[in-house]
Scaffold this motif. Sequence first.
Motif, PDB file in Angstrom:
ATOM      1  N   ASN A 120     -16.731  15.602  36.880  1.00 41.18           N
ATOM      2  CA  ASN A 120     -17.981  16.127  35.692  1.00 41.18           C
ATOM      3  C   ASN A 120     -19.389  15.392  36.125  1.00 41.18           C
ATOM      4  OD1 ASN A 120     -15.627  16.280  33.713  1.00 41.18           O
ATOM      5  ND2 ASN A 120     -17.080  17.865  33.213  1.00 41.18           N
ATOM      6  N   GLY A 149     -21.164  16.159  30.740  1.00 40.54           N
ATOM      7  CA  GLY A 149     -19.778  16.848  30.471  1.00 40.54           C
ATOM      8  C   GLY A 149     -18.816  15.556  30.604  1.00 40.54           C
ATOM      9  N   ASP A 150     -17.438  15.924  30.160  1.00 38.78           N
ATOM     10  CA  ASP A 150     -16.331  14.953  30.313  1.00 38.78           C
ATOM     11  C   ASP A 150     -15.061  15.980  30.098  1.00 38.78           C
ATOM     12  OD1 ASP A 150     -15.643  16.051  27.498  1.00 38.78           O
ATOM     13  OD2 ASP A 150     -16.353  14.356  26.569  1.00 38.78           O
ATOM     14  N   LYS A 153     -12.805  17.469  28.493  1.00 37.33           N
ATOM     15  CA  LYS A 153     -12.687  18.275  27.470  1.00 37.33           C
ATOM     16  C   LYS A 153     -13.355  19.482  27.970  1.00 37.33           C
ATOM     17  CE  LYS A 153     -14.500  16.338  23.998  1.00 37.33           C
ATOM     18  NZ  LYS A 153     -14.791  15.047  24.422  1.00 37.33           N
ATOM     19  N   ASP A 154     -14.365  19.612  28.853  1.00 35.90           N
ATOM     20  CA  ASP A 154     -15.078  20.763  29.497  1.00 35.90           C
ATOM     21  C   ASP A 154     -14.183  21.582  30.526  1.00 35.90           C
ATOM     22  OD1 ASP A 154     -17.312  20.122  28.059  1.00 35.90           O
ATOM     23  OD2 ASP A 154     -18.203  18.913  29.524  1.00 35.90           O
ATOM     24  N   ASN A 199     -12.531  10.720  32.816  1.00 36.85           N
ATOM     25  CA  ASN A 199     -13.560  10.114  32.185  1.00 36.85           C
ATOM     26  C   ASN A 199     -14.047   8.595  32.606  1.00 36.85           C
ATOM     27  OD1 ASN A 199     -13.808  12.236  30.291  1.00 36.85           O
ATOM     28  ND2 ASN A 199     -12.778  11.414  28.548  1.00 36.85           N
ATOM     29  N   GLY A 253     -19.758   9.015  28.508  1.00 32.08           N
ATOM     30  CA  GLY A 253     -20.025   9.317  27.267  1.00 32.08           C
ATOM     31  C   GLY A 253     -21.365   8.995  27.068  1.00 32.08           C
ATOM     32  N   GLN A 272     -23.550  15.068  23.520  1.00 29.00           N
ATOM     33  CA  GLN A 272     -22.416  16.067  23.451  1.00 29.00           C
ATOM     34  C   GLN A 272     -21.321  15.361  24.123  1.00 29.00           C
ATOM     35  OE1 GLN A 272     -25.246  16.200  25.535  1.00 29.00           O
ATOM     36  NE2 GLN A 272     -24.915  17.244  27.277  1.00 29.00           N
ATOM     37  N   THR A 273     -21.465  14.298  24.476  1.00 27.56           N
ATOM     38  CA  THR A 273     -20.047  13.785  24.786  1.00 27.56           C
ATOM     39  C   THR A 273     -19.968  12.326  24.175  1.00 27.56           C
ATOM     40  OG1 THR A 273     -21.175  12.351  26.710  1.00 27.56           O
ATOM     41  CG2 THR A 273     -20.078  14.379  27.054  1.00 27.56           C
ATOM     42  N   THR A 299     -20.409   5.953  24.677  1.00 23.37           N
ATOM     43  CA  THR A 299     -19.161   5.701  24.133  1.00 23.37           C
ATOM     44  C   THR A 299     -18.581   4.404  24.702  1.00 23.37           C
ATOM     45  OG1 THR A 299     -17.975   7.334  25.470  1.00 23.37           O
ATOM     46  CG2 THR A 299     -18.809   8.236  23.398  1.00 23.37           C
TER      47      THR A 299
END
Length: 413
Positions: free
Chosen positions: A45, A49-50, A52-53, A73, A78, A82-83, A156
């Motif tokens: 990514n 993005g991460d 999950k995308d 990841n 993060g 959005q992440t 994160t």
Amino acid sequence: MLINQTYFIDSCDDVELNIKRESKLEFKLTYDDSKEIEAIVCVINGIGGDIKDDLYISDYCARNYNVAVLNVNYHCIGNRTQTGAKFFLDNIDKLIFDTSLKAINMEIPYNISKLNTFEEFDPAMEYLNKEIQRKKDNWEFDKDYCLDLSVSLQPTKNEYQNFGIMQAIDILNALLYIRKSSPFKAMGRGIKHILIGSSHGGYLANLCVKIAPWLVDVVIDNSSHVSLTNLWRVIGFGKEIDYTKYYCFAFLNFYSNMKLYFFDKTLWTTNKQSPYYFSPARKLIRETLNKDHLNIQAKYPNPKYIAYHSKFDKWITLEEKEEYINILKEHGLDVEFIKVIDEKQIDGKFIKNLTHGMGIPMKLLIKKHLPQILQEPLKDKTCKKEISYKCDDLIYTFKEENKQIVLSIVNSN
């Protein structure tokens, strides 16, 4: 049966800043347990993005090809809202806030030094926004006036923007972990490692090759940056120079009378007296376009390169990317370079525009190139699994040891 498995492992610490990492590395592996796997495809990514995308891409690849798909990841992924990133004001943001108010002779009924989280500073900014509007209505401020302020992003997992090095090592460590503890059946003739990414994801794919050329068989790169000449600002310390110019991104209408400039949380600084100084050496090791380094890298078994770039990319010039590609070709490496230079190349499905990334869908990029890659023979990449680069006053050495990439740094003097 399709398997989706998530892992949490210990990866690299921050060797450059001598910081023990607090977080685990998270990555996901998708594969069909009824198939013999020919390749591990790592979809990397970019910023924003991460993992999950990429669920639909991973499932598509695992269903339609004999591949396992790795999504990582990596450190500080993060770092956008959005992440999961959160807004906050650091000490520089607060200084800018306070100085800006004094410059326009305004006061607010809030203690700026106590405004940390978004929930704390949002009421203060709402109040200030209304006061500016009131002054505009009274013709005390020009109707076009906007107040410029800076805001930071807390990633994160209490991480911070190291930029590039830890991120690439994370990707390689995830790959090595899966090779060591493979849950799937592998083809008897060996298994390919394919890295694919757009923008920052493409950059990390190329940086992985710089760090461990023996580990990567193919790179598919859409619009990556190859130097930090124009993009060092996305590390996060640009506010120390000019927060209205060297920002990571901006919201120009978050509040009607204020422009907000956002910055990744980072420990890197322009302060030469700090142990966290982002010195020329720190910059050099992060650049994939470095002729001296590429000369060293080319002595190792290198991957096949497939790269796309638009002439009209406003973030990374085509000329800079061409310089990188030309050096690879000079060393006799296997390179396929697709330049998008004309509107006639836009087909509305694969290439949708001429801007950064050209709107190329990741799924179609994989679909176009993966079948041919899987048919090609696996190259012998036997070599010493250690590489060193001299960067100004430092020497960076990357070594594969105990199924992980280990970084050591020594002074070159």
